[in-house]
Design an enzyme around this catalytic site. Structure first.
Site, PDB file in Angstrom:
ATOM      1  N   GLY A   1      -2.991   0.615   1.290  1.00  0.00           N
ATOM      2  CA  GLY A   1      -3.197   1.299   2.559  1.00  0.00           C
ATOM      3  C   GLY A   1      -1.954   2.056   2.988  1.00  0.00           C
ATOM      4  O   GLY A   1      -1.160   2.500   2.158  1.00  0.00           O
ATOM      5  N   SER A   2      -1.796   2.180   4.301  1.00  0.00           N
ATOM      6  CA  SER A   2      -0.691   2.985   4.820  1.00  0.00           C
ATOM      7  C   SER A   2       0.572   2.142   4.986  1.00  0.00           C
ATOM      8  O   SER A   2       0.513   0.927   5.126  1.00  0.00           O
ATOM      9  CB  SER A   2      -1.057   3.570   6.180  1.00  0.00           C
TER      10      SER A   2
ATOM     11  N   GLY B   1       1.280  -1.630   6.210  1.00  0.00           N
ATOM     12  CA  GLY B   1       2.028  -2.381   5.206  1.00  0.00           C
ATOM     13  C   GLY B   1       3.144  -3.195   5.836  1.00  0.00           C
ATOM     14  O   GLY B   1       3.369  -4.360   5.486  1.00  0.00           O
TER      15      GLY B   1
ATOM     16  N   GLU C   1       0.494  -1.312  -2.213  1.00  0.00           N
ATOM     17  CA  GLU C   1       0.124  -0.029  -2.810  1.00  0.00           C
ATOM     18  C   GLU C   1      -0.005   0.949  -1.651  1.00  0.00           C
ATOM     19  O   GLU C   1      -0.999   0.948  -0.931  1.00  0.00           O
ATOM     20  CB  GLU C   1      -1.233  -0.156  -3.541  1.00  0.00           C
TER      21      GLU C   1
ATOM     22  N   CYS D   1      -4.591   8.418  -2.513  1.00  0.00           N
ATOM     23  CA  CYS D   1      -3.137   8.264  -2.573  1.00  0.00           C
ATOM     24  C   CYS D   1      -2.555   9.085  -3.717  1.00  0.00           C
ATOM     25  O   CYS D   1      -1.399   9.480  -3.694  1.00  0.00           O
ATOM     26  CB  CYS D   1      -2.765   6.802  -2.728  1.00  0.00           C
TER      27      CYS D   1
END
Lengths: 356, 460
Positions: free
Chosen positions: A64-65, A69, A86, A124
């Site tokens: 995610g972002s 995170g 990630e 991403c």
């Protein structure tokens, strides 16, 4: 999940609430096919995620972002839980001058595929922006325009081959870029949108201001800035002055440029002469570095991410090297020194009492 | 603090210049590290003695020799470690070729501990340098002599623009943790580990946390008592007087076997450390008053104090506690909840060996787990069911040095010793060709000569 199961773990999956149909499907199918006592799906939004994060886990794998995170890693810190992050980033695509017409067509196709056939830029791994020599920019943009029309037709809003923007929140975020006058004036192709359909046309921008939001945030949408440089080699410094991305793409036949980009830039991964497809190769670790995250997945890397490699040493009870036991003295110390340095000669002399 | 930010900026400038990426730079720094250790062995032993009264033998065996080995391995293997690893590709990406290339992360912060202050500082530094990073080392302030020595030696031997030592305690560490790092490597307690990871989370910095735990020793009745006792004692009290993350924390054994094991431990303790262990030169002291008080509190706990069956002597002035055995302390006593990190050894008895696995499983996963047994089936059971950082069967603590020795020394041994050293005995041939294991065989024969001369050597 496949990695976690392969490594023998029990798993809770929290799918994104922003994709509710898929979340619901997973919540329905997983209990039907997998061992429900150890593999569970928990649906929900912030409240449910927060509750899950209060518990002690042996591993947290987050995609995610960066903003979320940080929240997850802070929660993990309370229990010292190892995490894999990630995250994303602005994946730059360096395009060297390609003089061969056939190669230019393939290059344009691969860039277009990477940008607009991956969830319409909401990936991403999507090329975020292009870096091009100023003399070559127009040729490349023309090739991209032709490719977009070939892929999606004259009016992509009627094409069934392109995703929509996932929700209104994201739509408005992207629309804001297009409404910013300093950005809007750099649009050279596309730019149309329809809020009722959550549709934004594949859009190419030429040299939007480097200080504008579109050049600092991860775009995550169908807008493609093309940044021109005097010389293509300047792309290396350009990339290095920004946060490390999840991937860097390079289109070039120049061996020196390829070597320089590979050794002088840092990113989760680097793909030369294609986009996205490195994701499909499970012998390569997939993961970020720096702001794009840490930890690896795919293939055996996923298995390893969810495993602990326990080192085991088996010793026999005999023979027992008694010199390592106290009480110690100069002789024992000298002996052990010689032994560890594999100084056999002195070892023998010490043993025979011929040396102090 | 402006200092920390300035240091990081300087190091990042060095990193951006690309200097640390070359093989030549890395090898030069590694060779300089070897030189640093070789030329300052006495100073290192002296600093360790000042900080924790560490016996010279331990300083050499457990710190200096391990750092030298680490350097040697890195120097030898660096080329292959740095080389791209080719990987196979599949039809989906045809035509293509693929490889994995290791890159330095950038700026690494290494925070080290007080119990092996030299080893735990230099070992991660060696790794960080070998990987091409710039480094800040924050040695533990609880071992001030070693911290000071590192702060003075490192700038003399290593590239000062790329590798820095920052001394200090809470304020300096906090300031360092506020900066953005590309990697943080922390060795120490779980309590501080949480603080480190929380600080790292703000910048999404990957961390490696080397913490501790209660390392259990499971002993079943099939073992040879003498060797087992020796190895447990060496692993427990020979590792900084129990102040080591991999030191045996507690023993679990059969109730019927415990008296024999306890006797063997008592005999070995007396043989190693004499009748008054508080005065023994072969034991480290407790590092400071705070830890001394913490340990005496564990012993003076009313649930525990009447279960002390050996030892318990203490000397606050010398910061010394004698090797102490405690029999069947309750599982809810502090000594069985906290990591002991000292010379106290609880022995827990069970009716069946399987119960041992339950007890170990009920506590947090330890850094190391030890099992002594000749029963292969039980051995397999333990290895499969106990989750720990690492495991060692039929010995303690050694697995950390074995990993290194097995890689380099046999090869070195074969190269170094030729046939021109005048030895006709086939014994030597055995020494040279085989590995570590065989060497012990020949020495076992003359064990009596060497072991039974405690303070002076009668051979010399």
């Amino acid at each position: 999940m496949i990695g976690a199961i392969a490594a023998g773990n029990a798993v809770v999956l929290k799918p994104s609430e922003i994709a509710p149909a898929t979340s619901k499907l997973l919540a329905t199918l997983i209990p039907r096919y997998l061992d429900n006592s150890v593999i569970k799906v928990v649906e929900g939004g912030i409240a449910e995620s927060t509750q899950l994060l209060e518990h002690k886990w042996d591993k947290i794998f987050f995609t995610g972002s960066a903003r979320v995170g940080k929240i997850i890693m802070s929660a993990a810190a309370k229990h010292l839980t190892p995490v894999t992050m990630e995250l994303g980033g602005k994946c730059p695509t360096i395009v060297d001058s390609i003089l061969n017409k056939k190669e230019l067509v393939v290059t344009a196709k691969r860039i277009a595929f990477g940008k607009w056939s991956t969830n319409n830029g909401q990936a991403c791994l999507s090329p975020d922006y292009l870096l091009v020599g100023e003399k070559f920019a127009e040729t490349l943009i023309e090739a991209l325009k032709r490719t977009i029309e070939r892929f999606f037709g004259e009016d992509p809003s009627t094409s069934g081959d392109i995703s929509r923007i996932v929700n209104q929140n994201q739509f408005l975020r992207l629309k804001k870029y297009l409404e910013d006058p300093s950005i809007a004036q750099s649009v050279v192709y596309g730019g149309k949108y329809d809020e009722s359909k959550l549709y934004i046309q594949p859009t190419i921008l030429l040299d939007p201001p480097l200080t504008s939001e579109i050049m600092n945030d991860e775009i995550f949408g169908p807008l493609l800035p093309v940044i021109t440089l005097k010389r293509i080699e300047e792309s290396i410094d350009f990339i290095n002055s920004r946060p490390k991305p999840l991937c860097i793409y390079l289109f070039s036949n120049n061996k020196d440029l390829k070597e320089r980009v590979a050794s002088e830039t840092s990113s989760g991964s680097l793909a030369v002469n294609d986009t996205i497809i490195q994701f499909a190769l499970d012998t390569l670790p997939f993961g970020g570095v720096g702001e794009s995250g840490f930890g690896m997945s795919h293939g055996k890397f996923s298995f390893d991410t969810f495993s602990h490699p326990k080192g085991i040493l088996y010793r026999g009870l005999f023979p027992d090297f008694t010199l390592r036991y106290p009480p110690w003295n100069e002789f024992k110390l000298g002996f052990v020194k010689a032994f560890l340095q594999f100084d056999y000669f002195n070892l023998i002399l010490l043993w025979l009492g011929l040396k102090k | 603090m402006a200092d920390a930010a300035r240091v990081v900026r300087k190091l990042r400038d060095t990193f951006s210049s690309g200097r640390t990426r070359s093989y030549e730079w890395r090898i030069a720094q590694l060779k300089q590290t070897m030189k640093l250790v070789d030329e300052n062995e006495n100073e290192i032993i002296e600093a360790l003695s000042q900080d924790i009264c560490k016996p010279p033998f331990e300083s050499f065996f457990a710190e200096i020799s391990l750092i030298k080995a680490s350097c040697k391995v890195a120097i030898k293997e660096l080329k292959s470690w740095m080389a791209p690893e080719k990987v196979s590709t599949t039809l989906t990406v045809f035509p293509s070729k693929a490889e994995i290339v290791p890159e330095p992360l950038g700026a690494a912060l290494i925070i080290s501990a007080w119990n092996y202050p030299f080893l735990l500082s230099m070992d991660p530094v060696i790794g960080a340098i070998a990987a091409g990073n710039v480094v800040v080392l924050k040695p533990s302030e609880v071992a001030p002599a070693t911290s000071s020595l590192l702060a003075s030696l490192i700038p003399q031997y290593l590239d000062d623009d790329a590798i820095r030592v920052v001394e200090g305690s809470v304020a300096e560490t906090t300031s360092l943790l506020e900066q953005k790092w590309d990697k943080i490597f922390y060795t120490g307690s779980a309590k501080i580990g949480r603080i480190v990871m929380a600080a790292a989370a703000k910048h999404l910095t990957p961390v490696t946390l080397e913490l501790g735990g209660k390392c259990p020793v499971i002993v079943d009745p099939t073992v040879d008592l003498e060797v087992t006792a020796r190895r447990i004692v060496a692993g427990k009290w020979g590792s900084n007087n129990g102040q080591a993350c991999i030191a045996p924390d507690y023993i679990i054994t059969l109730e019927s076997f415990a008296p024999k094991l306890i006797d063997a431990l008592k005999n070995t303790l007396e043989k190693f450390y004499g009748k008054d262990p508080v005065q023994s030169a072969d034991l480290s002291h407790i590092v400071n008053l705070s830890h001394f008080v913490r340990l005496t509190r564990l012993l003076d706990d009313p649930k525990v104090s009447d279960r002390v069956i050996y030892g318990g002597q203490r000397d606050e002035k010398q910061l010394m506690i004698a090797p102490t055995l405690v029999l069947d302390a309750p599982m809810d006593s502090l000594i069985m909840i906290e990591e002991i990190f000292g010379p106290l050894l609880p022995i827990i008895t069970v009716q069946k060996m399987e119960e041992a696995l339950e007890i170990v499983g009920s506590l947090s996963k330890p850094l190391a787990a030890y099992v002594f047994t000749k029963n292969k089936k039980f051995e397999r059971q333990v290895v499969a069911s106990v989750s720990a950082g690492g495991m060692l069967v039929n010995d303690t603590a050694l697995h950390v040095r074995f990993k290194l020795q097995i890689i380099i020394y046999p090869l070195e041994g074969l190269e170094k010793v030729g046939w021109d050293h005048t030895m006709e005995s086939s014994h030597l041939k055995l020494l040279v060709i085989k590995r570590l294991y065989s060497i012990e065989v020949s020495w076992e024969i003359s064990r009596q000569d060497i072991l039974h001369t405690p303070q002076e050597s009668k051979i010399l």
